[in-house]
Design a protein around this motif. Structure first.
Motif, mmCIF file in Angstrom:
data_model
loop_
_atom_site.group_PDB
_atom_site.id
_atom_site.type_symbol
_atom_site.label_atom_id
_atom_site.label_comp_id
_atom_site.label_asym_id
_atom_site.label_seq_id
_atom_site.Cartn_x
_atom_site.Cartn_y
_atom_site.Cartn_z
ATOM 1 N N UNK A 51 -3.269 -11.303 -5.325
ATOM 2 C CA UNK A 51 -4.712 -11.294 -5.091
ATOM 3 C C UNK A 51 -5.314 -9.898 -5.230
ATOM 4 N N UNK A 52 -4.807 -8.914 -4.503
ATOM 5 C CA UNK A 52 -5.367 -7.570 -4.536
ATOM 6 C C UNK A 52 -4.246 -6.535 -4.423
ATOM 7 N N UNK A 53 -3.349 -6.493 -5.398
ATOM 8 C CA UNK A 53 -2.179 -5.611 -5.318
ATOM 9 C C UNK A 53 -2.560 -4.142 -5.475
ATOM 10 N N UNK A 54 -1.677 -3.263 -4.914
ATOM 11 C CA UNK A 54 -1.939 -1.826 -5.003
ATOM 12 C C UNK A 54 -0.722 -1.034 -5.451
ATOM 13 N N UNK A 55 0.456 -1.358 -4.941
ATOM 14 C CA UNK A 55 1.639 -0.566 -5.279
ATOM 15 C C UNK A 55 2.878 -1.439 -5.259
ATOM 16 N N UNK A 56 3.955 -0.952 -5.894
ATOM 17 C CA UNK A 56 5.230 -1.666 -5.899
ATOM 18 C C UNK A 56 6.365 -0.659 -5.968
ATOM 19 N N UNK A 57 7.538 -1.092 -5.496
ATOM 20 C CA UNK A 57 8.729 -0.245 -5.547
ATOM 21 C C UNK A 57 9.956 -1.134 -5.509
ATOM 22 N N UNK A 58 10.953 -0.779 -6.299
ATOM 23 C CA UNK A 58 12.190 -1.547 -6.346
ATOM 24 C C UNK A 58 13.174 -1.041 -5.297
ATOM 25 N N UNK A 59 13.856 -1.977 -4.662
ATOM 26 C CA UNK A 59 14.939 -1.661 -3.745
ATOM 27 C C UNK A 59 16.241 -1.509 -4.539
ATOM 28 N N UNK A 63 15.464 -6.127 -5.735
ATOM 29 C CA UNK A 63 14.312 -6.810 -5.162
ATOM 30 C C UNK A 63 13.101 -5.873 -5.180
ATOM 31 N N UNK A 64 11.919 -6.470 -5.140
ATOM 32 C CA UNK A 64 10.690 -5.701 -5.314
ATOM 33 C C UNK A 64 9.833 -5.780 -4.059
ATOM 34 N N UNK A 98 -9.954 1.822 0.644
ATOM 35 C CA UNK A 98 -8.969 1.827 1.716
ATOM 36 C C UNK A 98 -8.194 0.533 1.810
ATOM 37 N N UNK A 99 -7.108 0.566 2.563
ATOM 38 C CA UNK A 99 -6.253 -0.589 2.779
ATOM 39 C C UNK A 99 -4.804 -0.153 2.815
ATOM 40 N N UNK A 100 -3.903 -1.116 2.686
ATOM 41 C CA UNK A 100 -2.484 -0.793 2.572
ATOM 42 C C UNK A 100 -2.238 -0.203 1.194
ATOM 43 N N UNK A 101 -1.544 0.933 1.142
ATOM 44 C CA UNK A 101 -1.397 1.653 -0.112
ATOM 45 C C UNK A 101 0.004 1.639 -0.669
ATOM 46 N N UNK A 102 0.654 2.790 -0.658
ATOM 47 C CA UNK A 102 1.925 2.946 -1.346
ATOM 48 C C UNK A 102 3.089 2.451 -0.484
ATOM 49 N N UNK A 103 4.226 2.205 -1.142
ATOM 50 C CA UNK A 103 5.457 1.830 -0.454
ATOM 51 C C UNK A 103 6.631 2.383 -1.246
ATOM 52 N N UNK A 104 7.624 2.934 -0.554
ATOM 53 C CA UNK A 104 8.828 3.448 -1.198
ATOM 54 C C UNK A 104 10.018 3.275 -0.265
#
Length: 382
Positions: A51-59, A63-64, A98-104
């Motif tokens: 719906x409103x994606x912002x960031x992604x990171x692979x484990x 898995x994503x 604003x909102x939930x942003x990056x993930x690593x």
């Protein structure tokens, strides 16, 4: 002001049929095709939608993890494509940018399951970016446990823009870098008593890193690695260990910067663009004391993310920069040679590209902004 057409020299690829109204309404996933794909350097596969994606990171297991601005964190299974919501995310301010942003995943994720996230939070003085660390509990009901804030953008201010809050870990896994936007206030980017308009360098616990350019000053100043930034929405280390940032300019003047310790990148005193409403800003010039961008764009492409490629699937692109363009609705490749920009190619996707990431096998993954929200996987053509 300098001017350069968005139709840059190089290959321009149209990926139009994959974002047709019929395709979007049917929900069908699969290869993205167009009337004439001869000469494409990659094939494009649509693998999911959000719906409103912002960031992604692979484990490490493939898995994503994927964030959505309203506060949702998804865990997507590499083998099945199934995804579940991860509970325990922080309360975010979902407004404006604003909102939930990056993930690593943290450098020690394989041992302790620690992940790092950024988001916009409310507090005394208004709103500001925050970075937190938590343990990711996987299984049938994934959850974040022991979430705690380790860094806050200072000061909090009014407004809903220019949080930036992209994350990057140093190649040795010892330091966390965070991009901190100017919150649309301009002047604080030249004031090193705050962290607005800067890139900060921290320990993994969120403390100012020893050896920072102004470490002896203490306080927020001790966190700063570089300053004079506007809205750096991409932050990435290259295979050679250099740090790079992609940055939104004002009316034009988007930048790709080589980020160096103690450097001042000029905002708002210097920019290759113009201020909104036609106000003039001096261009970067030799001897002005400001670090000039390696590449700049006028008109704007609005770079919202950055990848420096290091995989084996596209060997000719190793060390090249890939920028996801929002207003430009494209994937932009910059050939980096000896830390300088050579050829540039623009792949016109017809949708706002919010994130660019490299998969474990070297495929390039794209995440489109809300509205389209497609998760795309790019592999070599043929």
């Amino acid at each position: 002001m300098k001017s350069a057409s968005l139709a840059l020299a190089g290959l321009v690829v149209a990926l139009t049929a994959g974002c047709s109204a019929d395709s979007a309404s049917s929900g069908a996933l699969g290869p993205v095709t167009a009337a004439d794909d001869e000469g494409w350097p990659f094939a494009v596969e649509e693998v999911d939608r959000f719906d409103e994606p912002w960031a992604m990171a692979f484990l490490p297991d493939g898995d994503l993890l994927l964030t959505e601005r309203a506060g949702t964190l998804h865990l997507r299974d590499a083998a099945t494509g199934e995804r579940v919501e991860v509970v325990g995310t922080p309360e975010v301010v979902d407004a404006g940018q604003g909102g939930l942003g990056d993930v690593l995943p943290g450098p020690t994720y394989a041992e302790d399951g620690l992940v790092y996230l950024s988001w916009a939070e409310a507090g005394d003085g208004g709103v500001g970016a925050a970075v937190g660390r938590a343990r990711l509990e996987t299984g049938s009901e994934p959850a974040l446990s022991d979430l705690r804030v380790i860094w806050r953008q200072t000061p909090k201010t009014d407004g809903e823009g220019h949080f930036s809050h992209r994350l990057a870990f140093s190649p040795d896994g010892e330091h966390l870098y965070v991009s901190s936007g100017d919150r649309q206030l301009k002047d604080p980017a030249q004031d090193t008593t705050n962290t607005l308009g800067s890139i900060v360098r921290l320990t993994l616990d969120g403390e100012p890193a020893p050896g920072n350019p102004m470490a002896d000053a203490g306080g927020a100043t001790a966190e700063i690695w570089s300053w004079g930034h506007r809205n750096p929405l991409g932050l990435e280390f290259a295979p050679d260990g250099t740090l790079w940032s992609s940055e939104m300019g004002p009316e034009g003047g988007d930048e790709l910067n080589l980020v160096e310790a103690g450097a001042n990148y000029g905002w708002p005193e210097a920019s290759d663009g113009s201020d909104y409403g036609g106000g003039e800003i001096p261009d970067h010039a030799e001897g002005d004391g400001y670090a000039a961008p390696v590449r700049s764009w006028t008109p704007s492409i609005s770079p919202g993310s950055l990848l420096i490629y290091s995989g084996e699937m596209f060997p000719d692109w190793e060390g090249d920069a890939f920028l996801g363009a929002l207003s430009g609705e494209a994937l932009v490749r910059v050939d980096l040679e000896e830390q300088r920009a050579a050829d540039t190619e623009v792949y016109d996707l017809g949708e706002r590209v919010r994130a660019v990431e490299q998969g474990p096998d070297g495929a390039i993954w794209l995440l489109e902004d809300e509205g389209a929200g497609r998760l795309l996987r790019l592999t070599p053509a043929g």
